[in-house]
Design a protein around this motif. Structure first.
Motif, PDB file in Angstrom:
ATOM      1  N   GLU A   1       0.937  -1.243   0.001  1.00 37.97           N
ATOM      2  CA  GLU A   1      -0.015  -0.041  -0.009  1.00 37.97           C
ATOM      3  C   GLU A   1       1.003   1.270  -0.130  1.00 37.97           C
ATOM      4  O   GLU A   1       1.987   1.262   0.746  1.00 37.97           O
ATOM      5  CB  GLU A   1      -0.919  -0.011   1.215  1.00 37.97           C
ATOM      6  N   ILE A   2       0.379   2.350  -0.847  1.00 37.27           N
ATOM      7  CA  ILE A   2       1.177   3.601  -0.892  1.00 37.27           C
ATOM      8  C   ILE A   2       0.555   4.326  -0.051  1.00 37.27           C
ATOM      9  O   ILE A   2      -0.866   4.632  -0.058  1.00 37.27           O
ATOM     10  CB  ILE A   2       1.312   3.960  -2.385  1.00 37.27           C
ATOM     11  N   THR A   3       1.210   5.023   1.012  1.00 38.80           N
ATOM     12  CA  THR A   3       0.558   5.938   1.931  1.00 38.80           C
ATOM     13  C   THR A   3       0.328   7.353   1.113  1.00 38.80           C
ATOM     14  O   THR A   3       0.960   7.674   0.649  1.00 38.80           O
ATOM     15  CB  THR A   3       1.307   5.948   3.248  1.00 38.80           C
ATOM     16  N   THR A   4      -0.427   8.081   1.961  1.00 34.73           N
ATOM     17  CA  THR A   4      -0.592   9.648   1.650  1.00 34.73           C
ATOM     18  C   THR A   4       0.802  10.150   1.915  1.00 34.73           C
ATOM     19  O   THR A   4       1.156  11.126   0.895  1.00 34.73           O
ATOM     20  CB  THR A   4      -1.572  10.248   2.570  1.00 34.73           C
ATOM     21  N   GLY A   5       1.409   9.914   2.903  1.00 37.62           N
ATOM     22  CA  GLY A   5       2.974  10.496   2.791  1.00 37.62           C
ATOM     23  C   GLY A   5       3.781  10.215   1.917  1.00 37.62           C
ATOM     24  O   GLY A   5       4.461  11.112   1.354  1.00 37.62           O
ATOM     25  N   GLN A   6       4.057   9.114   1.364  1.00 39.07           N
ATOM     26  CA  GLN A   6       4.453   8.762   0.136  1.00 39.07           C
ATOM     27  C   GLN A   6       4.100   9.543  -0.915  1.00 39.07           C
ATOM     28  O   GLN A   6       5.063   9.817  -1.936  1.00 39.07           O
ATOM     29  CB  GLN A   6       4.762   7.130  -0.037  1.00 39.07           C
ATOM     30  N   LYS A   7       2.782   9.540  -1.326  1.00 37.97           N
ATOM     31  CA  LYS A   7       2.252  10.154  -2.505  1.00 37.97           C
ATOM     32  C   LYS A   7       2.570  11.744  -2.369  1.00 37.97           C
ATOM     33  O   LYS A   7       3.334  12.290  -3.494  1.00 37.97           O
ATOM     34  CB  LYS A   7       0.766  10.164  -2.413  1.00 37.97           C
ATOM     35  N   LEU A   8       2.730  12.235  -0.957  1.00 37.66           N
ATOM     36  CA  LEU A   8       3.139  13.747  -0.904  1.00 37.66           C
ATOM     37  C   LEU A   8       4.417  13.817  -1.258  1.00 37.66           C
ATOM     38  O   LEU A   8       5.215  14.714  -1.784  1.00 37.66           O
ATOM     39  CB  LEU A   8       2.904  14.194   0.416  1.00 37.66           C
ATOM     40  N   GLY A   9       5.376  12.694  -0.833  1.00 39.44           N
ATOM     41  CA  GLY A   9       6.748  13.047  -1.148  1.00 39.44           C
ATOM     42  C   GLY A   9       7.192  12.801  -2.733  1.00 39.44           C
ATOM     43  O   GLY A   9       8.291  13.500  -2.963  1.00 39.44           O
ATOM     44  N   VAL A  10       6.419  11.949  -3.376  1.00 39.89           N
ATOM     45  CA  VAL A  10       6.882  11.846  -4.782  1.00 39.89           C
ATOM     46  C   VAL A  10       6.261  13.293  -5.363  1.00 39.89           C
ATOM     47  O   VAL A  10       6.993  13.812  -6.428  1.00 39.89           O
ATOM     48  CB  VAL A  10       5.687  10.698  -5.299  1.00 39.89           C
TER      49      VAL A  10
ATOM     50  N   CYS B   1      13.369  18.449  -2.933  1.00 42.08           N
ATOM     51  CA  CYS B   1      13.896  16.923  -2.960  1.00 42.08           C
ATOM     52  C   CYS B   1      14.028  16.588  -1.486  1.00 42.08           C
ATOM     53  O   CYS B   1      13.957  15.345  -1.342  1.00 42.08           O
ATOM     54  CB  CYS B   1      15.185  17.095  -3.895  1.00 42.08           C
ATOM     55  N   LEU B   2      14.855  17.193  -0.649  1.00 43.79           N
ATOM     56  CA  LEU B   2      15.055  16.744   0.765  1.00 43.79           C
ATOM     57  C   LEU B   2      13.611  16.556   1.242  1.00 43.79           C
ATOM     58  O   LEU B   2      13.509  15.573   1.960  1.00 43.79           O
ATOM     59  CB  LEU B   2      15.954  17.679   1.408  1.00 43.79           C
TER      60      LEU B   2
ATOM     61  N   CYS C   1       9.578  12.589   3.159  1.00 44.81           N
ATOM     62  CA  CYS C   1       8.267  11.971   3.201  1.00 44.81           C
ATOM     63  C   CYS C   1       8.197  10.674   2.573  1.00 44.81           C
ATOM     64  O   CYS C   1       7.324   9.731   3.152  1.00 44.81           O
ATOM     65  CB  CYS C   1       7.276  12.988   2.306  1.00 44.81           C
ATOM     66  N   CYS C   2       8.882  10.122   1.642  1.00 50.40           N
ATOM     67  CA  CYS C   2       8.685   8.684   1.264  1.00 50.40           C
ATOM     68  C   CYS C   2       9.507   8.015   2.099  1.00 50.40           C
ATOM     69  O   CYS C   2       8.921   6.759   2.085  1.00 50.40           O
ATOM     70  CB  CYS C   2       9.479   8.770  -0.165  1.00 50.40           C
ATOM     71  N   MET C   3      10.490   7.943   2.640  1.00 50.41           N
ATOM     72  CA  MET C   3      11.259   7.333   3.414  1.00 50.41           C
ATOM     73  C   MET C   3      11.194   7.252   4.789  1.00 50.41           C
ATOM     74  O   MET C   3      11.087   6.379   5.594  1.00 50.41           O
ATOM     75  CB  MET C   3      12.833   7.457   3.375  1.00 50.41           C
TER      76      MET C   3
END
Length: 134
Positions: free
Chosen positions: A2-11, A41-42, A47-49
């Motif tokens: 599952e891709i979380t909302t934080g990971q989507k925000l990070g992308v 980028c940082l 957010c992704c990791m």
């Protein structure tokens, strides 16, 4: 997975970061755009990791030189020397993520349009030399 909302925000942050960095380079190393791009980028990486994993990634003993060069390049860029800062940042980026470059080249060789570009004579030999070193 599952891709979380934080990971989507990070992308999204990472995409904005790459856009601003490219725009900053196209506008003759505009320090404001480059700084915003680096911050995006940082933020995207964090957010992704996750903050803990990002911090652990940058402070690993084998990555200290790359981390110092990458973050030092950002500081040089913010101090008003964008061209020198980007060179230092590029060195740090290669030191940090150099192990992923052969894997990225292998992936891009399977993407339809990009694979045509990577099959051109000069580029193909260069990519082969990179992937055969590792």
């Amino acid at each position: 997975m599952e891709i979380t909302t934080g990971q989507k925000l990070g992308v999204g942050f990472g995409s904005f970061g790459i856009f601003f960095i490219l725009l900053g380079v196209l506008l003759l190393f505009d320090k404001g755009l480059l700084a915003i791009g680096n911050l995006f980028c940082l933020a995207g990486l964090s957010c992704c990791m996750g903050l803990e994993k990002t911090f652990a990634f940058f402070v690993q003993p084998e990555r200290k030189l790359g981390s110092a060069a990458f973050l030092g390049g950002i500081l040089v860029l913010l101090a008003g020397y964008p061209f020198i800062g980007m060179i230092i940042e590029a060195y740090g980026f290669v030191k940090l993520f150099g192990g992923l470059i052969p894997m990225a080249i292998s992936f891009f060789r399977q993407v339809p349009v990009i694979s045509l570009l990577l099959a051109l004579p000069g580029i193909s030999e260069f990519c082969d030399s990179i992937t055969n070193k590792s």
